[in-house]
Scaffold this motif. Structure first.
Motif, PDB file in Angstrom:
ATOM      1  N   GLY A   1     -47.185 -54.230 -91.018  1.00 16.56           N
ATOM      2  CA  GLY A   1     -48.486 -53.690 -91.172  1.00 16.56           C
ATOM      3  C   GLY A   1     -48.894 -54.227 -92.467  1.00 16.56           C
ATOM      4  N   LEU A   2     -48.158 -54.495 -93.619  1.00 23.46           N
ATOM      5  CA  LEU A   2     -48.664 -54.850 -94.794  1.00 23.46           C
ATOM      6  C   LEU A   2     -49.161 -56.581 -94.737  1.00 23.46           C
ATOM      7  CD1 LEU A   2     -46.254 -53.872 -97.570  1.00 23.46           C
ATOM      8  CD2 LEU A   2     -48.462 -52.667 -96.958  1.00 23.46           C
ATOM      9  N   THR A   3     -48.276 -57.333 -93.897  1.00 27.74           N
ATOM     10  CA  THR A   3     -48.747 -58.566 -93.719  1.00 27.74           C
ATOM     11  C   THR A   3     -50.056 -58.629 -93.002  1.00 27.74           C
ATOM     12  OG1 THR A   3     -47.442 -58.761 -91.527  1.00 27.74           O
ATOM     13  CG2 THR A   3     -46.430 -59.232 -93.556  1.00 27.74           C
ATOM     14  N   PHE A   4     -50.270 -57.903 -92.009  1.00 29.95           N
ATOM     15  CA  PHE A   4     -51.688 -57.876 -91.210  1.00 29.95           C
ATOM     16  C   PHE A   4     -52.806 -57.462 -92.303  1.00 29.95           C
ATOM     17  CE2 PHE A   4     -49.187 -58.557 -87.475  1.00 29.95           C
ATOM     18  CZ  PHE A   4     -50.252 -59.304 -86.977  1.00 29.95           C
ATOM     19  N   ALA A   5     -52.565 -56.358 -93.174  1.00 29.18           N
ATOM     20  CA  ALA A   5     -53.484 -55.891 -93.919  1.00 29.18           C
ATOM     21  C   ALA A   5     -53.917 -56.992 -95.136  1.00 29.18           C
ATOM     22  CB  ALA A   5     -53.000 -54.974 -94.798  1.00 29.18           C
TER      23      ALA A   5
ATOM     24  N   THR B   1     -31.174 -46.153 -87.588  1.00 24.90           N
ATOM     25  CA  THR B   1     -31.930 -47.254 -88.162  1.00 24.90           C
ATOM     26  C   THR B   1     -33.247 -47.448 -88.033  1.00 24.90           C
ATOM     27  OG1 THR B   1     -29.609 -48.475 -87.738  1.00 24.90           O
ATOM     28  CG2 THR B   1     -31.885 -49.976 -88.112  1.00 24.90           C
ATOM     29  N   ALA B   2     -33.917 -46.996 -86.787  1.00 22.81           N
ATOM     30  CA  ALA B   2     -35.057 -47.002 -86.396  1.00 22.81           C
ATOM     31  C   ALA B   2     -36.023 -45.891 -87.437  1.00 22.81           C
ATOM     32  CB  ALA B   2     -35.490 -46.584 -85.022  1.00 22.81           C
ATOM     33  N   ALA B   3     -35.183 -44.753 -87.787  1.00 23.54           N
ATOM     34  CA  ALA B   3     -35.742 -43.820 -88.744  1.00 23.54           C
ATOM     35  C   ALA B   3     -35.860 -44.322 -89.932  1.00 23.54           C
ATOM     36  CB  ALA B   3     -34.618 -42.342 -88.492  1.00 23.54           C
ATOM     37  N   ILE B   4     -34.828 -44.928 -90.456  1.00 23.07           N
ATOM     38  CA  ILE B   4     -34.930 -45.917 -91.727  1.00 23.07           C
ATOM     39  C   ILE B   4     -36.226 -46.591 -91.782  1.00 23.07           C
ATOM     40  CG2 ILE B   4     -33.918 -47.100 -93.094  1.00 23.07           C
ATOM     41  CD1 ILE B   4     -31.179 -46.044 -92.322  1.00 23.07           C
ATOM     42  N   THR B   5     -36.357 -47.237 -90.821  1.00 21.78           N
ATOM     43  CA  THR B   5     -37.531 -48.315 -90.817  1.00 21.78           C
ATOM     44  C   THR B   5     -38.906 -47.502 -90.708  1.00 21.78           C
ATOM     45  OG1 THR B   5     -36.452 -49.987 -89.156  1.00 21.78           O
ATOM     46  CG2 THR B   5     -39.042 -49.811 -89.012  1.00 21.78           C
ATOM     47  N   VAL B   6     -39.188 -46.484 -90.106  1.00 21.33           N
ATOM     48  CA  VAL B   6     -40.132 -45.605 -90.209  1.00 21.33           C
ATOM     49  C   VAL B   6     -40.225 -45.111 -91.720  1.00 21.33           C
ATOM     50  CG1 VAL B   6     -41.299 -43.289 -89.553  1.00 21.33           C
ATOM     51  CG2 VAL B   6     -39.951 -44.692 -87.748  1.00 21.33           C
TER      52      VAL B   6
ATOM     53  N   PHE C   1     -49.445 -47.147 -88.080  1.00 25.79           N
ATOM     54  CA  PHE C   1     -49.579 -47.774 -86.690  1.00 25.79           C
ATOM     55  C   PHE C   1     -48.076 -48.575 -86.456  1.00 25.79           C
ATOM     56  CE2 PHE C   1     -50.968 -51.918 -84.699  1.00 25.79           C
ATOM     57  CZ  PHE C   1     -50.929 -51.379 -83.358  1.00 25.79           C
ATOM     58  N   HIS C   2     -47.893 -49.489 -87.331  1.00 27.38           N
ATOM     59  CA  HIS C   2     -46.523 -50.187 -87.045  1.00 27.38           C
ATOM     60  C   HIS C   2     -45.409 -49.098 -86.943  1.00 27.38           C
ATOM     61  CE1 HIS C   2     -43.583 -53.648 -87.134  1.00 27.38           C
ATOM     62  NE2 HIS C   2     -43.196 -53.066 -88.042  1.00 27.38           N
ATOM     63  N   ALA C   3     -45.400 -48.427 -87.905  1.00 23.90           N
ATOM     64  CA  ALA C   3     -44.099 -47.144 -87.812  1.00 23.90           C
ATOM     65  C   ALA C   3     -43.945 -46.528 -86.303  1.00 23.90           C
ATOM     66  CB  ALA C   3     -44.181 -46.198 -88.766  1.00 23.90           C
ATOM     67  N   SER C   4     -45.000 -46.517 -85.668  1.00 22.09           N
ATOM     68  CA  SER C   4     -45.025 -46.040 -84.173  1.00 22.09           C
ATOM     69  C   SER C   4     -44.232 -46.712 -83.362  1.00 22.09           C
ATOM     70  CB  SER C   4     -46.213 -45.576 -83.712  1.00 22.09           C
ATOM     71  OG  SER C   4     -47.128 -47.107 -83.636  1.00 22.09           O
ATOM     72  N   GLY C   5     -44.101 -48.020 -83.678  1.00 16.84           N
ATOM     73  CA  GLY C   5     -43.128 -48.843 -82.649  1.00 16.84           C
ATOM     74  C   GLY C   5     -41.769 -48.520 -82.824  1.00 16.84           C
TER      75      GLY C   5
END
Length: 487
Positions: free
Chosen positions: A401-405, A334-339, A190-194
């Protein structure tokens, strides 16, 4: 019969499941017999009934959440792409106007966030969240018609208010459907879609810039128009597809057996359903370390990677004489690396680290310390290392996403605490984001943001320390619960 499998072991449901049943060792799912398939995707070792249910849930909830966050980030970050692609010159934005536009959005986001998350415990998410999506999508198109900074500030404020419901709200919903061995992967997808939204905004700006002058609109104006055209259909689809929560769902694609299975899974997980707000509940929430340390962790994460939230790389490339197309497309690496790192963090957290959330947090914080320590010596590092650091900054954007999990698991036995804590995490992160960029990320200092880069080093260090403290307290609290149940 409804059957739920934890990890590789089969756990039949019980009609009289009590709280003690749901409070068994949370590592049971990882200790159960599993095969290599569960490391690829967690549903592959579950019962056929649960696998079919999760397939439907992933196909709809995860798809809608990801598309919604994609358009949320698309409509949030587009102001940066427009700014470096002609808006600055056309509207005469030569001071710190970009900072003020970002601050106006953040103020709106802060004002709307916690009230929205509290409303989600009382109003159907399938009504409230899509309504807010439609609102921000429509407001986005009006940015193309602005001729003054006052108009830009006002629209950015109301877009922020409308967008405030989505991320914490969807994290709350995701945490209401998935179990511990499933949660990090879904939250991180979910977060990666950002980040994908950030990438697409760059490519879209590079594409629509070629429409510059068509029907009297500049290229940057076409960006806002096309963003709305992309966003509206996705927003409207939410009224039909968003499944609400397991105890109140009316999703047409879930059978009564699916709903019963969903509710049983949350009971087995020990995740509480909705209950009234009381004075005792509020006292319990605000005297616990949960809300303070989890909020602090997300504040440090959200504000500790300014090279992603600010157009730092774009403005550096612009100062080097790169074209508009290159300025908008190169930072998408950079965004691709984030994903990529987001997904790596999710899979390793759920499998290799056996549900522990802190190791990826420590790793990403360490990378950010290296990156921003280097940037702090801006005049003394070669351009090649600047390139490397801008790309490595993507490694720090994937732990949201990990912090929310982690928060869902820590606050799992109180639904209202879970909603309030996740709302507070995002809320306070953006409270800081209202004023911090005005101090350390001033537009007139770009791209040599020395104050910003030094600040990021300290925030990354604070994030690491906070994560380690949470780990100790969470383990201590969990062991205490296990001893209580055993007694």
């Amino acid at each position: 019969m409804v059957v739920v499998r934890g990890g590789g072991g089969r756990r039949p449901s019980s009609g009289n499941l009590n709280h003690a049943d749901a409070s068994s060792n949370p590592d049971d799912d990882y200790d159960a017999a599993t095969t290599w398939r569960s490391y690829l995707w967690d549903t592959l070792d579950k019962s056929p009934e649960e696998r079919r249910f999760l397939f439907k849930l992933d196909a709809v909830l995860l798809t809608f959440a990801s598309l919604g966050y994609f358009i949320k980030y698309l409509d949030q970050i587009n102001i940066n792409n427009a700014f470096v692609s002609g808006m600055k010159e056309d509207l005469g934005l030569y001071g710190n106007e970009l900072n003020y536009m970002q601050a106006c959005w953040t103020v709106g986001y802060v004002i709307g966030e916690i009230p929205s998350n509290l409303l989600l415990t009382r109003v159907r998410p399938s009504i409230w969240i899509p309504a807010c999506e439609v609102t921000w999508a429509v407001l986005t198109v009006f940015l193309a018609l602005c001729t003054s900074t006052t108009q830009l500030y006002a629209l950015r404020f109301f877009i922020g208010v409308a967008e405030s419901t989505f991320y914490p709200g969807m994290q709350y919903i995701i945490g209401s459907w998935y179990r511990k061995d499933e949660l990090a992967k879904r939250s991180c997808i979910f977060h990666a879609s950002g980040a994908l939204g950030t990438m697409f905004s760059g490519y879209l700006m590079a594409g629509v810039y070629k429409l510059d002058g068509y029907r009297g609109f500049r290229g940057w104006q076409w960006l806002f128009i096309v963003d709305t055209a992309v966003s509206l259909p996705i927003a409207v689809a939410g009224f039909l597809f968003l499944p609400d929560l397991p105890e109140i769902t009316r999703a047409f694609y879930l059978t009564p057996d699916d709903v019963a299975l969903a509710q049983k899974r949350m009971q087995l997980e020990g995740r509480a359903t909705r209950s009234p707000y009381t004075r005792i509940k509020f006292v319990k929430i605000f005297t616990s370390w949960h809300i303070y340390l989890l909020t602090a962790l997300f504040v440090f994460f959200n504000n500790g990677n300014g090279a992603l939230s600010q157009p730092a790389m774009q403005l550096w490339l612009k100062s080097k004489g790169y074209s508009v197309e290159e300025i908008n497309t190169i930072p998408t690496i950079t965004a691709a690396i984030t994903v990529g790192t987001t997904l790596i963090y999710a899979w390793t957290s759920d499998s290799i680290f056996r549900g522990e959330r802190w190791p990826p947090v420590i790793f990403s914080g360490t990378v950010l310390i290296v990156v921003y320590s280097s940037f702090s010596a801006w005049d003394y590092i070669p351009d090649g290392w600047k390139w490397a650091c801008f790309l490595m900054a993507g490694c720090g954007g994937g732990i949201s996403g990990l912090t929310f999990a982690w928060a869902h698991e820590i606050c799992g036995d109180d639904n209202e605490e879970r909603a309030l804590v996740t709302g507070s995490m995002n809320e306070m992160a953006y409270v800081v984001q209202v004023w911090l960029p005005l101090l350390v990320w001033q537009q007139v200092e770009a791209p040599r943001y020395i104050k910003g880069y030094v600040t990021m080093v300290f925030l990354a260090l604070a994030m690491i320390v906070t994560a380690l403290i949470i780990r100790v307290l969470h383990h201590r609290e969990r062991d205490k619960k296990l001893r209580f149940v055993g007694a």
